[in-house]
Write a protein that holds these residues in place. Structure first.
Motif, short mmCIF file in Angstrom:
data_model
loop_
_atom_site.label_atom_id
_atom_site.label_comp_id
_atom_site.label_asym_id
_atom_site.label_seq_id
_atom_site.Cartn_x
_atom_site.Cartn_y
_atom_site.Cartn_z
N UNK A 148 0.83 -1.21 0.00
CA UNK A 148 0.00 0.00 0.00
C UNK A 148 0.86 1.26 0.00
N UNK A 149 1.94 1.24 -0.79
CA UNK A 149 2.91 2.34 -0.79
C UNK A 149 2.57 3.51 -1.68
N UNK A 150 1.50 3.43 -2.48
CA UNK A 150 1.10 4.51 -3.38
C UNK A 150 -0.38 4.34 -3.68
N UNK A 151 -1.05 5.42 -4.09
CA UNK A 151 -2.49 5.32 -4.28
C UNK A 151 -2.96 6.02 -5.54
N UNK A 152 -4.09 5.55 -6.02
CA UNK A 152 -4.71 6.01 -7.26
C UNK A 152 -6.17 6.34 -7.02
N UNK A 153 -6.68 7.32 -7.76
CA UNK A 153 -8.12 7.55 -7.83
C UNK A 153 -8.64 6.55 -8.86
N UNK A 154 -9.59 5.71 -8.45
CA UNK A 154 -10.16 4.72 -9.37
C UNK A 154 -11.03 5.43 -10.40
N UNK A 155 -10.92 5.02 -11.65
CA UNK A 155 -11.72 5.65 -12.70
C UNK A 155 -13.17 5.21 -12.67
#
Length: 166
Positions: A148-155
């Motif tokens: 869980x070292x980086x995150x994204x906004x889910x499309x």
């Protein structure tokens, strides 16, 4: 309303493409910190559409996912930012592999030995079928990856909004 008060663009190869407008999603708010934060990160739609002032020759838009990613689903990381924190070199395409970690509201976390880094914001998380699952927005561990070292906004939450500008 389109925004024009910032210099935004994109590198494709050695060519810089400027934008003529961009628009932030209305669901964005500075998450701040602590109990007074206006929007929790898991509901923050930290995503924008950038319209380039001229077409990029030979590059077609990628299809957007209209679904949330699944835990442990593999995806590709693509970026043009630093390869590691403090490197200072940009515009060299990098690609790495990761898997979906935790999912929190409209966000998902990536886990892997590599991470997007500084100046990779807005880069895609690409599913194995070639669809874009999300847009990179936050990193932790200073570009070193991890669980869980980086995150994204889910499309999933914004794909229809993004596609309305095509």
């Amino acid at each position: 309303m389109h925004t024009r008060n910032a210099v935004i663009g994109a590198w494709f190869g050695s060519q810089w493409y400027t934008s003529d407008w961009w628009r932030w999603n209305n669901g964005f708010a500075d998450p701040g910190s602590g109990p007074t934060a206006p929007v929790g990160l898991e509901r923050n739609l930290d995503i924008a559409v950038v319209h380039l002032s001229r077409p990029v020759a030979g590059v077609a838009p990628m299809p957007l996912a209209h679904r949330m990613p699944r835990a442990a689903e593999p995806f590709a990381i693509v970026g043009f930012g630093e390869a590691y924190a403090g490197e200072g070199s940009y515009r060299t395409k990098r690609e790495a592999r990761a898997v979906v970690g935790d999912i929190a509201g409209t966000w998902f976390y990536g886990s892997g030995s590599s991470s997007p880094c500084h100046a990779d914001s807005g880069g895609p998380a690409i599913a194995q079928d070639g669809t874009v699952l999300g847009v990179f927005a936050r990193m932790y561990n200073d570009c070193r990856g991890g669980v869980n070292g980086f995150s994204y906004v889910a499309l999933d939450a914004t794909a229809t909004w993004v596609e309305s500008y095509f």
